[in-house]
Design an enzyme around this catalytic site. Structure first.
Site, mmCIF file in Angstrom:
data_model
loop_
_atom_site.group_PDB
_atom_site.id
_atom_site.type_symbol
_atom_site.label_atom_id
_atom_site.label_comp_id
_atom_site.label_asym_id
_atom_site.label_seq_id
_atom_site.Cartn_x
_atom_site.Cartn_y
_atom_site.Cartn_z
ATOM 1 C CB SER A 296 19.993 42.740 35.922
ATOM 2 O OG SER A 296 18.621 42.894 36.117
ATOM 3 C CG ASP A 307 31.727 42.798 46.914
ATOM 4 O OD1 ASP A 307 31.471 41.674 47.382
ATOM 5 O OD2 ASP A 307 31.994 42.984 45.707
ATOM 6 C CE LYS A 321 21.220 40.304 31.277
ATOM 7 N NZ LYS A 321 21.950 41.567 31.346
#
Length: 438
Positions: A296, A307, A321
């Protein structure tokens, strides 16, 4: 995948403890849907009345209704649940810093109570419980079909009390019975130190309300001691935490762009969190460590850094998650934990059930390499009897490693790989600066 929970509370992934009342937007419900709902509620009312009048024993109506609500939520997904007033209170208290239990993160995975990760330095950690262990019994009670909230309640208890659990570990035929003594589990979410001169190590165990503050405090403290040329951010076995903390920790390393976005059924669940350039941004090279216990909020940080090409992700694929839970307080003091959205990385990737794939994959079980392939000590000229000595003394290593750290790196190939990558990045950077100055 299920939402990881701690023995004593549910981890907030993309929500805070701010109350969410009737102001929350709702999707339009047609008249036909409303009529169907009322008919089903009428059936439920009739069943409850029949049970109250005819069941062999007197029914606790409150308990029956609570169970019905919990069952309703469990039919939706493993993350949604009904929190009784005391459970909601426990959850709110724990985000403040501590709880009493054995110190493990748990989830329901494929219908089985599964350990996401033990919390560092707790009774569970010291007993040798590992990520992906299956908890098949708690105090003699089988855990099959047991909800995570019920398991949490059984694992919690007063300090000094004992709880018996039975573990099933992958690759082992025999079960592992364990007796653990509950303790107060203080959550110090940030630990920091220098691995070698100039290269810092930050361990974040979870994302609590004070994590960013503590991270910045530790960063400033180390920077005062010496210049940080590279930083390792260890998110292994970090089960997640508060969204705002995942965003603000990411923001320490990012100057601009999206950190994470959420998309839900209603407009108010669609949010975009952006990075901001500040004077205390950390610009050094970074390596992020993740594994199957990283979930998470920790996946949000790893995904944002990956990214934006801000650092190198090392380890194994994370937990996966990627959904958002919102806590809605109810009038009687209870709470409704409800999945309201999915979150996406800056490149619009959903990691739900997929996880974050590391840039450099290396298993924690991979044995550290010795000086030679066969593990024997490599023979050098200086080891030969009566070797000719050079007139100059051998200079000390540029990056000396103390024996304790050397042993730690030997037993942790993921950390060792991260440090070597940082050293390589630092060396390459110095080469580029030298070329630019010519």
């Amino acid at each position: 995948m299920a939402s990881p929970t701690r023995s004593g509370w549910t981890i907030f992934v993309l929500c805070s403890l701010l109350p969410v009342f009737a102001a929350t937007a709702s999707a339009d419900i047609s008249q036909e849907q409303r009529e169907k709902t009322y008919k089903q509620l009428e059936i439920f009312s009739n069943v409850l009345s029949i049970l109250q009048e005819n069941y062999v024993e007197e029914i606790d109506t409150q308990k029956a209704v609570d169970g019905a609500i919990q069952g309703l939520l469990l039919t939706l997904d493993p993350h949604s649940s009904y929190l009784k007033p005391e459970e909601l209170k426990d959850l709110q208290e724990e985000t403040g810093g501590s709880f009493s239990g054995i110190g493990i993160e748990i989830t329901i995975k494929d219908g089985i109570l599964t350990v996401v990760s033990p919390i560092e330095g707790t009774p569970a950690d010291e007993a040798g419980i590992k990520a992906n262990d299956l908890i098949v019994e708690i105090d003699g009670q089988k855990t099959k079909d047991m909800s995570s909230d019920e398991a949490i309640k059984r694992l919690r208890g007063t300090r000094g009390s004992k709880v018996n659990i039975t573990i099933q570990r992958e690759g082992e035929n025999q079960l592992r019975p364990m007796t653990l003594v509950r303790d107060v589990i203080p959550i110090h979410s940030v630990k920091a130190s220098f691995l070698t001169p100039g290269f810092a190590y930050f361990r974040v165990t979870n994302f609590q309300s004070h994590t960013t503050r503590d991270f910045k405090k530790e960063l400033l403290s180390l920077q005062k001691k010496q210049n940080i040329r590279g930083l390792i951010l260890d998110l292994r076995n970090n089960p997640g935490g508060l969204l705002n903390q995942a965003v603000s920790v990411s923001d320490i390393f990012l100057r601009k762009g999206t950190i994470v976005s959420t998309k839900g059924r209603t407009e108010d669940q669609n949010m975009v969190f952006q990075a901001h350039s500040t004077a205390d941004d950390a610009g050094m090279p970074i390596v992020v460590l993740i594994n199957e216990g990283s979930a998470s909020a920790s996946e949000i940080v790893a995904g944002a850094i990956q990214d934006h090409k801000r650092g190198v992700i090392v380890g194994t694929r994370s937990f996966g998650k990627g959904s958002v839970q919102t806590i809605i307080p109810l009038p009687d003091g209870a709470g409704l934990r409800m999945t309201t959205a999915r979150y996406y990385t800056p490149a619009n990737r959903s990691i739900q059930a997929l996880g974050i794939n590391p840039d450099v994959e290396i298993s924690a079980q991979e044995s550290a390499k010795e000086d030679s392939p066969d593990g024997e000590q490599t023979l050098r000229e200086t080891d030969l009897k009566n070797h000719i000595k050079d007139q100059k003394e051998l200079p000390p290593p540029a990056m000396a490693i103390d024996p304790e750290t050397k042993e730690r790196l030997k037993n942790d190939p993921q950390l060792n790989t991260a440090l070597n990558i940082l050293k390589s990045l630092d060396l390459f950077s110095s080469y580029r600066k030298l070329q630019a100055s010519r």
